[in-house]
Design a protein around this motif. Structure first.
Motif, mmCIF file in Angstrom:
data_model
loop_
_atom_site.group_PDB
_atom_site.id
_atom_site.type_symbol
_atom_site.label_atom_id
_atom_site.label_comp_id
_atom_site.label_asym_id
_atom_site.label_seq_id
_atom_site.Cartn_x
_atom_site.Cartn_y
_atom_site.Cartn_z
ATOM 1 N N ILE A 159 0.475 2.924 -9.201
ATOM 2 C CA ILE A 159 1.542 3.399 -8.328
ATOM 3 C C ILE A 159 1.862 4.868 -8.596
ATOM 4 C CG2 ILE A 159 2.532 1.098 -8.030
ATOM 5 C CD1 ILE A 159 4.762 1.922 -9.971
ATOM 6 N N GLY A 160 1.597 5.347 -9.831
ATOM 7 C CA GLY A 160 1.688 6.800 -10.094
ATOM 8 C C GLY A 160 3.067 7.352 -10.342
ATOM 9 N N GLN A 217 18.759 7.740 3.528
ATOM 10 C CA GLN A 217 17.803 6.648 3.700
ATOM 11 C C GLN A 217 17.913 5.663 2.541
ATOM 12 O OE1 GLN A 217 14.368 9.476 4.152
ATOM 13 N NE2 GLN A 217 13.821 8.085 5.833
ATOM 14 N N SER A 218 17.843 4.386 2.852
ATOM 15 C CA SER A 218 17.931 3.343 1.830
ATOM 16 C C SER A 218 16.546 3.004 1.296
ATOM 17 C CB SER A 218 18.575 2.077 2.409
ATOM 18 O OG SER A 218 19.862 2.330 2.903
ATOM 19 N N LEU A 219 16.489 2.688 0.006
ATOM 20 C CA LEU A 219 15.266 2.153 -0.585
ATOM 21 C C LEU A 219 15.186 0.668 -0.218
ATOM 22 C CD1 LEU A 219 12.802 2.297 -2.537
ATOM 23 C CD2 LEU A 219 14.413 1.670 -4.375
ATOM 24 N N SER A 270 0.843 -1.194 0.000
ATOM 25 C CA SER A 270 0.000 0.000 0.000
ATOM 26 C C SER A 270 0.877 1.242 0.000
ATOM 27 C CB SER A 270 -0.896 0.005 1.246
ATOM 28 O OG SER A 270 -0.092 0.089 2.421
ATOM 29 N N GLU A 271 0.251 2.394 -0.177
ATOM 30 C CA GLU A 271 1.009 3.638 -0.168
ATOM 31 C C GLU A 271 1.689 3.852 1.182
ATOM 32 O OE1 GLU A 271 0.351 8.399 -1.193
ATOM 33 O OE2 GLU A 271 -1.244 6.950 -1.573
ATOM 34 N N ALA A 272 1.010 3.440 2.242
ATOM 35 C CA ALA A 272 1.585 3.591 3.585
ATOM 36 C C ALA A 272 2.665 2.557 3.884
ATOM 37 C CB ALA A 272 0.471 3.481 4.633
ATOM 38 N N ASP A 273 2.574 1.406 3.232
ATOM 39 C CA ASP A 273 3.537 0.325 3.490
ATOM 40 C C ASP A 273 3.843 -0.385 2.171
ATOM 41 O OD1 ASP A 273 5.185 -1.416 4.837
ATOM 42 O OD2 ASP A 273 3.554 -2.724 5.517
ATOM 43 N N ARG A 289 12.971 5.916 -5.336
ATOM 44 C CA ARG A 289 13.423 6.559 -4.094
ATOM 45 C C ARG A 289 12.790 7.940 -3.944
ATOM 46 N NH1 ARG A 289 17.697 6.020 -1.101
ATOM 47 N NH2 ARG A 289 18.149 8.241 -1.309
ATOM 48 N N LYS A 290 12.835 8.743 -4.998
ATOM 49 C CA LYS A 290 12.276 10.095 -4.955
ATOM 50 C C LYS A 290 10.768 10.061 -4.746
ATOM 51 C CE LYS A 290 15.902 12.298 -7.723
ATOM 52 N NZ LYS A 290 16.216 13.008 -8.990
ATOM 53 N N ALA A 291 10.102 9.110 -5.415
ATOM 54 C CA ALA A 291 8.649 9.014 -5.269
ATOM 55 C C ALA A 291 8.255 8.678 -3.837
ATOM 56 C CB ALA A 291 8.107 7.950 -6.227
#
Length: 425
Positions: A423-424, A60-62, A22-25, A51-53
């Motif tokens: 996902i956009g 911070q790691s992706l 999900s967008e939150a997770d 990463r940017k999205a």
């Protein structure tokens, strides 16, 4: 909820990203990295876009929940080695890792055949000389396909060392650190995703191990390279094939599996009925081995019904093959589906023609040699390349309704097949 397949240009290979959660997770699985020349222009920039999205800072790691290398062929593993090399350099310099790999699925060749790398190296040197380990196809008694496999063995060992020893990721943890192989029960990967492993199958791996043991021991029946090195089943025997499921949607990821073995694995795990007429539906079907007609028969398209068919390949080695696309058209016709190609036809066809001419010359040379030494030859020389009979351009021009179903991965643009929420990015 997401379930999206991100299809990247990967020259003659595969490079895929699976988005879920999900967008939150959000969750992320990376499948293969293509050959040389894919990581820097395609995979690395795409990971940076993600990463940017996610609004991750430079420190911070992706998170990559799962990195899966389907098998050791260079056109699947090379880009992943480049990625992990970058991570190792960053770690050694005490810099933040751009990507952090949580789980790693990969069957190295020496693990598959059950022998130590030094045993393999020693046996190959004894039979074919040190040049064989560099993948040189002109080594005495060694063909090009075998040379490629041998060259990939070292890559698999390098990748395992990067991931497990240097980056401390967990190797095949859902399999107790052993080989990834067929398992009837779906594996819960978290964030709503399950993976059912369809291949490789245990009995196939055991058969390969027996052949390889004979090769190492120099038995008469294995005086040359074992068949599993050279025929089209070499990749199939080791390719990890999985069905990814989330939110009622399904994606079949196939590596370079051989079609008949793939059907057998689907039956074995209960995804396909035992009778010859049963079918299964998936939303996305990644066509095995870049659409090579050596790996696909019409029955595959009759029994595995998809909404999206993904063909990776830029024409090298002739892939995707016109014959495979013809099979799809013959079996599915005007049904509602889309065909995704990773390169435009005007780039694929010249590479396919070049491959055709190279193979034709090999056939001519082999036939002439046979005639000179034996007085006869069973080698059939293919006809000259004909744009009308052999090109994809002519094929699609003759089947305009089918051509309208084709979607091309555009240079520098994300190509995402969204099955649930978009996902956009």
């Amino acid at each position: 909820m997401f379930l999206s397949l991100d299809v990247l240009r990967a020259r003659k290979g595969d490079c895929l990203i699976l988005h879920y959660g999900s967008e939150a997770d959000p969750g992320l699985t990376l499948i293969d990295g293509g050959p040389a020349g894919v990581y820097q222009p395609h995979l690395r920039p795409r990971l940076e876009q993600i990463r940017k999205a996610r609004s991750l800072g430079s420190d911070q790691s992706l998170p990559v929940d799962l990195l899966m290398v389907s098998h050791i062929d260079d056109d699947h593993i090379n880009g992943i080695i480049s990625l992990t090399n970058d991570l190792v350099v960053a770690k050694d310099a005490h810099q933040p890792l751009p990507v952090r790999i949580r789980n790693f699925w990969h069957n190295t060749f020496d693990d598959i055949v059950g022998n130590r790398p030094d045993e393999l190296v020693s046996a190959v040197k004894k039979k074919f000389g040190a040049a064989s380990l560099r993948g040189e196809p002109d080594t005495e008694g060694l063909d090009a396909d075998t040379a490629k496999v041998l060259a990939s063995v070292g890559q698999g060992i390098t990748l395992r060392d990067n991931i497990v020893t240097k980056l401390k990721a967990r190797l095949n943890p859902q399999f107790g650190g052993g080989l990834v192989m067929t398992r009837e029960k779906p594996i819960d990967m978290g964030k709503g995703l399950t993976l059912t492993v369809v291949g490789p199958m245990k009995d196939e791996l055991e058969a390969l191990q027996k052949k390889h043991d004979a090769f190492l021991k120099d038995k008469d029946e294995a005086a040359g390279v074992p068949a599993s090195f050279t025929d089209q089943s070499a990749a199939n025997l080791s390719s990890i094939v999985v069905l990814a499921e989330a939110g009622g949607k399904r994606i079949l990821l196939t590596g370079d599996a051989r079609g008949d073995k793939m059907l057998e694995g689907l039956k074995q795990v209960g995804l396909l009925g035992q009778d010859d007429q049963s079918t299964m539906n998936v939303d996305i079907f990644k066509i095995p081995h870049h659409g090579s007609d050596r790996n696909i028969e019409p029955v595959i398209f009759r029994r595995i019904i998809a909404r999206h068919y993904v063909f990776s390949g830029n024409g090298e080695h002739g892939n995707p093959e016109r014959e495979t696309l013809q099979m799809l058209l013959d079996e599915r016709g005007g049904a509602d589906y889309e065909v995704h190609l990773t390169y435009p036809i005007e780039e694929i066809d010249p590479a396919r023609e070049e491959t055709w001419k190279k193979e034709q010359q090999k056939e001519k040379t082999k036939r002439a040699k046979d005639l000179a030494t034996k007085g006869e030859s069973k080698v059939q020389v293919r006809p000259d390349w004909s744009p009308g009979e052999h090109s994809l351009a002519a094929f699609f021009a003759a089947h305009k309704e089918f051509a309208a179903k084709v979607r091309i991965v555009q240079q520098g643009q994300p190509h995402v097949i969204d099955l649930l929420d978009k996902i956009g990015f």
